[in-house]
Design an enzyme around this catalytic site. Structure first.
Site, PDB file in Angstrom:
ATOM      1  N   TYR A   1       9.039  -0.155  -1.767  1.00 42.35           N
ATOM      2  CA  TYR A   1       8.508   0.965  -2.548  1.00 42.35           C
ATOM      3  C   TYR A   1       8.216   2.169  -1.654  1.00 42.35           C
ATOM      4  O   TYR A   1       8.558   3.311  -1.980  1.00 42.35           O
ATOM      5  CB  TYR A   1       7.240   0.520  -3.269  1.00 42.35           C
ATOM      6  CG  TYR A   1       6.701   1.498  -4.282  1.00 42.35           C
ATOM      7  CD1 TYR A   1       7.328   1.666  -5.513  1.00 42.35           C
ATOM      8  CD2 TYR A   1       5.550   2.238  -4.017  1.00 42.35           C
ATOM      9  CE1 TYR A   1       6.821   2.555  -6.453  1.00 42.35           C
ATOM     10  CE2 TYR A   1       5.034   3.117  -4.947  1.00 42.35           C
ATOM     11  CZ  TYR A   1       5.678   3.277  -6.164  1.00 42.35           C
ATOM     12  OH  TYR A   1       5.167   4.163  -7.089  1.00 42.35           O
TER      13      TYR A   1
ATOM     14  N   LYS B   1       9.988   5.915  -1.854  1.00 40.62           N
ATOM     15  CA  LYS B   1       9.212   7.128  -2.089  1.00 40.62           C
ATOM     16  C   LYS B   1       9.289   8.096  -0.902  1.00 40.62           C
ATOM     17  O   LYS B   1       9.253   9.319  -1.086  1.00 40.62           O
ATOM     18  CB  LYS B   1       7.759   6.758  -2.392  1.00 40.62           C
ATOM     19  CG  LYS B   1       7.586   5.972  -3.687  1.00 40.62           C
ATOM     20  CD  LYS B   1       8.122   6.733  -4.893  1.00 40.62           C
ATOM     21  CE  LYS B   1       7.857   6.023  -6.198  1.00 40.62           C
ATOM     22  NZ  LYS B   1       8.309   6.785  -7.384  1.00 40.62           N
TER      23      LYS B   1
END
Length: 253
Positions: free
Chosen positions: A161, A165
């Site tokens: 993740y 990002k």
């Protein structure tokens, strides 16, 4: 807003932050395309909320919802084609679609890493590539990427993740430089700890530990992110591009 009727396309728009952004834009009179992965009931709820918000503010809007997998070229193309067929233009793209597959690095499967990168990062690339041509033709556009504070600072148990990002920030800055001459801006929002379905799955202990790191000592609301997105989508942000706006209650200080 200008006299031109603006259209916004929001991926992952059926719930959470995406829904909050859609409803806020509806209240400002934007026509909307709500992209969603699979929950048509949630998408229908969002459409109704958008119509209610527009009606409350005396606006007339059109809203369509489109099921598509943004991690695939076919899905991204289908979303943009639906928007162009219905509205003839796309003024704002909000790349919000995202998933998590949390786990410690040593135990994380290659599949879990690939899935998160495919949806969160590749999906934003595919959507941005698809909208670039119509935005360049109309010489106007606002692209808003939903990054995260973990893309700036990392987080244990979220290497996939965090990487997705962080990659969105690089995508944002490079896109901003490529498209700036055509009056198209590209910016990112980096939310901190926001009360959504995703964060509700955390244990109470994890929530308390996270809140202790926030100077404002409270979680943010999806509406806080929506307010930032509204500004970046507006004419008022016309000289802002390639930036990362943290909405995190001070976590990133």
């Amino acid at each position: 807003m200008s006299e031109t009727k603006r259209c916004a396309l929001i991926t992952g728009g059926s719930r959470g932050i995406g829904r909050a952004i859609a409803v806020s834009m509806a209240g400002e009179g934007y026509d909307l395309v709500i992209g969603y992965a699979g929950n048509s009931a949630k998408a229908d709820e969002t459409r109704e909320l958008c119509f209610n918000a527009a009606s409350t503010n005396g606006k007339e809007i059109r809203v369509i919802s489109v099921q598509a997998d943004v991690a695939t070229q076919e899905g991204a193309k289908a979303l943009v084609e639906a928007a162009m067929n219905e509205f003839g233009r796309i003024d704002v793209l909000v790349n919000n679609a995202g998933i998590t597959r949390d786990g410690l690095l040593m135990r994380m499967s290659t599949e879990d890493f690939d899935d998160v990168i495919a949806t969160n990062l590749k999906g934003a690339f595919l959507m941005t590539r698809e909208v670039a041509r119509p935005m360049m033709k109309q010489r106007y556009g606002r692209i808003i990427n939903l990054s995260s504070i973990v893309g700036l600072h990392g987080n244990a148990g979220q290497v996939n993740y965090s990487a997705s990002k962080a990659g969105l920030i690089g995508l944002t800055k490079s896109t901003a430089k490529e498209l700036a001459s055509r009056n198209i801006t590209c910016n990112a929002i980096a939310p901190g700890f926001i009360g959504t379905d995703m964060t509700k799955e955390m244990t109470d202990a994890a929530k308390e530990a996270t809140l202790a790191t926030i100077p404002m000592k409270k979680a943010g609301e999806p509406s806080d992110i929506a307010n930032a997105a509204l500004f970046l989508a507006s004419e008022k942000s016309s000289y802002i591009t390639g930036q990362v706006l943290g909405v995190d209650g001070g976590m990133g200080c």
